[in-house]
Design a protein around this motif. Sequence first.
Motif, PDB file in Angstrom:
ATOM      1  N   TYR A 143      39.653 -63.063  -1.556  1.00  0.00           N
ATOM      2  CA  TYR A 143      39.557 -64.047  -0.486  1.00  0.00           C
ATOM      3  C   TYR A 143      39.095 -65.391  -1.036  1.00  0.00           C
ATOM      4  O   TYR A 143      38.535 -65.486  -2.129  1.00  0.00           O
ATOM      5  N   PHE A 144      39.347 -66.428  -0.242  1.00  0.00           N
ATOM      6  CA  PHE A 144      39.212 -67.791  -0.728  1.00  0.00           C
ATOM      7  C   PHE A 144      37.765 -68.200  -1.015  1.00  0.00           C
ATOM      8  O   PHE A 144      37.507 -68.915  -1.984  1.00  0.00           O
ATOM      9  N   ASN A 145      36.810 -67.766  -0.183  1.00  0.00           N
ATOM     10  CA  ASN A 145      35.476 -68.366  -0.312  1.00  0.00           C
ATOM     11  C   ASN A 145      34.802 -68.169  -1.671  1.00  0.00           C
ATOM     12  O   ASN A 145      34.296 -69.137  -2.234  1.00  0.00           O
ATOM     13  N   PRO A 146      34.772 -66.961  -2.228  1.00  0.00           N
ATOM     14  CA  PRO A 146      34.142 -66.832  -3.552  1.00  0.00           C
ATOM     15  C   PRO A 146      34.816 -67.719  -4.614  1.00  0.00           C
ATOM     16  O   PRO A 146      34.136 -68.298  -5.465  1.00  0.00           O
ATOM     17  N   VAL A 147      36.136 -67.854  -4.534  1.00  0.00           N
ATOM     18  CA  VAL A 147      36.874 -68.715  -5.462  1.00  0.00           C
ATOM     19  C   VAL A 147      36.474 -70.179  -5.252  1.00  0.00           C
ATOM     20  O   VAL A 147      36.219 -70.930  -6.197  1.00  0.00           O
ATOM     21  N   TYR A 148      36.383 -70.567  -3.991  1.00  0.00           N
ATOM     22  CA  TYR A 148      36.006 -71.935  -3.636  1.00  0.00           C
ATOM     23  C   TYR A 148      34.590 -72.259  -4.134  1.00  0.00           C
ATOM     24  O   TYR A 148      34.328 -73.351  -4.630  1.00  0.00           O
ATOM     25  N   GLN A 149      33.683 -71.286  -4.013  1.00  0.00           N
ATOM     26  CA  GLN A 149      32.303 -71.508  -4.466  1.00  0.00           C
ATOM     27  C   GLN A 149      32.243 -71.595  -5.992  1.00  0.00           C
ATOM     28  O   GLN A 149      31.435 -72.337  -6.539  1.00  0.00           O
ATOM     29  N   TYR A 150      33.090 -70.843  -6.676  1.00  0.00           N
ATOM     30  CA  TYR A 150      33.138 -70.873  -8.137  1.00  0.00           C
ATOM     31  C   TYR A 150      33.702 -72.215  -8.612  1.00  0.00           C
ATOM     32  O   TYR A 150      33.410 -72.667  -9.718  1.00  0.00           O
ATOM     33  N   GLY A 151      34.477 -72.842  -7.734  1.00  0.00           N
ATOM     34  CA  GLY A 151      35.173 -74.081  -8.075  1.00  0.00           C
ATOM     35  C   GLY A 151      36.595 -73.729  -8.489  1.00  0.00           C
ATOM     36  O   GLY A 151      36.789 -72.972  -9.427  1.00  0.00           O
ATOM     37  N   ILE A 152      37.573 -74.259  -7.773  1.00  0.00           N
ATOM     38  CA  ILE A 152      38.971 -73.887  -8.020  1.00  0.00           C
ATOM     39  C   ILE A 152      39.346 -74.140  -9.488  1.00  0.00           C
ATOM     40  O   ILE A 152      39.956 -73.310 -10.149  1.00  0.00           O
ATOM     41  N   ASP A 153      38.933 -75.306  -9.963  1.00  0.00           N
ATOM     42  CA  ASP A 153      39.308 -75.682 -11.317  1.00  0.00           C
ATOM     43  C   ASP A 153      38.677 -74.737 -12.345  1.00  0.00           C
ATOM     44  O   ASP A 153      39.360 -74.237 -13.244  1.00  0.00           O
ATOM     45  N   ASN A 154      37.380 -74.470 -12.191  1.00  0.00           N
ATOM     46  CA  ASN A 154      36.689 -73.529 -13.080  1.00  0.00           C
ATOM     47  C   ASN A 154      37.320 -72.156 -13.032  1.00  0.00           C
ATOM     48  O   ASN A 154      37.485 -71.484 -14.048  1.00  0.00           O
ATOM     49  N   PHE A 155      37.619 -71.735 -11.811  1.00  0.00           N
ATOM     50  CA  PHE A 155      38.197 -70.408 -11.609  1.00  0.00           C
ATOM     51  C   PHE A 155      39.526 -70.276 -12.351  1.00  0.00           C
ATOM     52  O   PHE A 155      39.753 -69.312 -13.085  1.00  0.00           O
ATOM     53  N   LEU A 156      40.383 -71.280 -12.172  1.00  0.00           N
ATOM     54  CA  LEU A 156      41.705 -71.199 -12.798  1.00  0.00           C
ATOM     55  C   LEU A 156      41.593 -71.306 -14.316  1.00  0.00           C
ATOM     56  O   LEU A 156      42.311 -70.627 -15.052  1.00  0.00           O
TER      57      LEU A 156
END
Lengths: 259, 400
Positions: free
Chosen positions: A99-112
Motif C-alpha cells: 500500500y501507498f502510505n509506507p512507501v510515501y513515508q519512506y520517500g518515493i525517490d528513496n524507495f525506488l
Amino acid sequence: MTNRIKELFQKKEKNILSVFCTAGFPELNSIVPILVELQNNGVDMVEIGMPFSDPTADGPVIQYSNTIAINNGMMLKTLFEQLKSIRSQINIPLVLMGYFNPVYQYGIDNFLKDAQACGIDGIIIPDLPMYEYETMYQSTFEAHQLQNIFLVTPQTSEARIRKIDALTDAFIYVVSSNAITGGTSNIQENQERYFQYIKSLNLKNPTLIGFGIKDKSTFETACKYANGAIIGTAFINAIDKSSNLTKDISQFIRNIKTV
Amino acid sequence: MAQSTNFKSKYQVNEQGYYGQFGGAYIPEMLHPNIEELQQKYLEIIYDEAFQHEFHALLKDYVGRPTPLYFAKRLSEKFNTQIYLKREDLCHTGAHKVNNTIGQILLAKRLGKTRIIAETGAGQHGVATATVCALMNLPCVVYMGEVDIQRQAPNVKRMQMLGAEVRPATSGSKTLKDATNEAMRDWIANPTDTHYIIGSVVGPHPFPDMVARFQSVISEEMKQQLKEKTGNENPNYVVACVGGGSNAAGAFYHFLDNEAVQLVAVEAAGHGVHSGMSAATTQLGRIGVLHSSKTLFMQTEDGQVIEPHSISAGLDYPGIGPIHANLFDTQRATFLSATDTEALQAVQLLARTEGIIPALESAHAIAVLDRIGAKPTDVVVVNLSGRGDKDLDTYIRELQ
C-alpha cells in the motif's frame, strides 16, 4: 538494462506462476529463504508484500500475515537490508507489492532508489491511482527503470484498460472478480467470460490473473485465458506456522504445477 | 444549502479533489468506477431542484430543522463573553450525523443503488444510517468494531430495531478504523448495487466535499439566526470538536472565506497529548494516505497507523479529514485539544449551568471556552453536535 519481467514473458508465454508472499512472515527473516525455495521449485516470479496495518483490498489471511510481519518488526528499511544481496542467489523477476502510505513515508525517490539497488524489477501499489501516478510519480519510476504494474478489474472500462496498457511495460494484473483477496469459491462462468473478454482485447502487455487463484484447478483455468496467474492467500496459508519451509513450499508448488 | 459549484475558495476542494496538498482519491482500482461516477455526478445531483426540495423538506419535517441557536446566558456569564449554542443535539437521532445520511440516501436512490453500507464508531452514524434506510426501505449493513459493539451496546440494539444488520469488524484493533476497512471491502465486493454512506469528511474525493456540503446547513442556519439575534450574521468565533470532522466542517463551512471569523477546532487529547493515549491528530500526526485520502494522521516512522485513544468513541479516530488538515496547515483554524477529564468536567458544567447534557464529543468544544481568548463583547458560537443520552453509562461511571 534489460528487465527480467520482459525477459520472462519473452522466454515463456504460458503457465507462468507468480507467488505472493508477505515479507516478515512467518518470521522476520523468512523472505530470503522463501525466495530461494520458490525459485528452486520452478516458480517464475515472486511478489514480495510490504506489510501495512490497514490493507483494505485484502482479505483476513493477508491482513493477518501483515499484522504478524509488523509485530515481527518488519519495516521497509529492514526489507531492503534483507534484499541487499538477493541478486547473488535469485535470478527470477521480483516485484514489490504494498500500500501507498509506507512507501510515501519512506520517500518515493528513496524507495525506488533502494528497490533498484536490490535488483527489484517492478512495483505494485494498489491504492496509487493512475492520475496520481501520472502527474506526480511516473518520471521518478522511469528514472529508476522500475515498472509500475496496474490492476484491472471486471469494473474497469475498456478505455481505461487501454490507457493502463499504454502506461506500463511489464504485465497487467487482472483481478479475477469484484472481491478482496482470499476468495474461496471456484472460478465461475461469468469470470471466464471476463477473462475471455480481456484476452480478446489483444493488449500489448502480457496478463496475469490474481485474486481467488488457490489450487491446481483455478491455476489451470486462469492459464487458459492469460499468460499465467498469481497465488497469494493460499501460499500464506501453506507456510503459516510451518516448521519446515523447504518441505511445505515444495509440496505446495508441486500441487499446483503440472510437472 | 446555497449552491456553490465554483472551486475558487482556497479552503474548498479544487477540481482535482484536493484541499491544498490534502485530499485526492487513493483508491484501489476495484473502487474506481464507483468513485468516478460519484465525482462526475454528485454536484449535478445534489443541486438539482427536486433533490434540494426533497432534502430540505426532510430536514425540516423529519430531522426538525432549523435547530435552535440558543443564547447560553449563564455559560456566557461564567466565561465573560457572549456564547450561543447551535443545538444539533436536538436533531432526530440525537446528533448532526443525520443531515449527511438524509443527503446521501437521496443521492444513492438517484444513482439507482439498492443496498446501503456504513461504518460506525460510537454508533451515532450507524443509527443515523439505519434510520434513513428504514425511511427509504433499503437494506442496510453497518460495520462496527467488535470492541465498540461491546462498549456501545444500546446503539447496536437501536440499529437492529431499525432493521439494520450490524456486522462486527474483527480485524486490527476492532474499532472505527477497522470498521471503515471492512465497509471498504464490502464495497469492493458489491460495487454495482451498493452505496457506501461514509459518516465523516474522510475517505476518497468526493466524500469529504459531499459530506461537508450536506452538513453546511449548520452554518447556513447559524448566519440567519445570528443576523436575527445580534444584527450581524458573522460571529467572532465558531468552536467545534473534530474527530474526522463532519460537524466542524458543517459549522465552519459558510465562514471559511471570512477570515474575521475565528475558527476553533477541538481535538481529543485523551489522557494527555503526549501520554501515548491520545487522538490529537494535528499535534501527533504527519501527512500520509489513510482511508483513500492524503491527510494528517497518527502513524509510526514506517507509516503504520497508530491506534488513537479518546473517552469519546466519536473522536477515537487516528486522522482528520483533508479539509481540516488544510485549515490547520494554512492556519485558517486554530486547533486546540481537551483531555478526557476536561471533557467530563465540561459535561458537568453544561448540565448544571444550562440544563443540557451534551455528548462527550461536543463537551470537548465546551471544555476550551476559557482558552480561546474571547472578549466580553465577542460572539462565540459553539456547535453542540450531539446529546449525551448515549454516554449515560460513562457519565454514571465517571461522574459519581
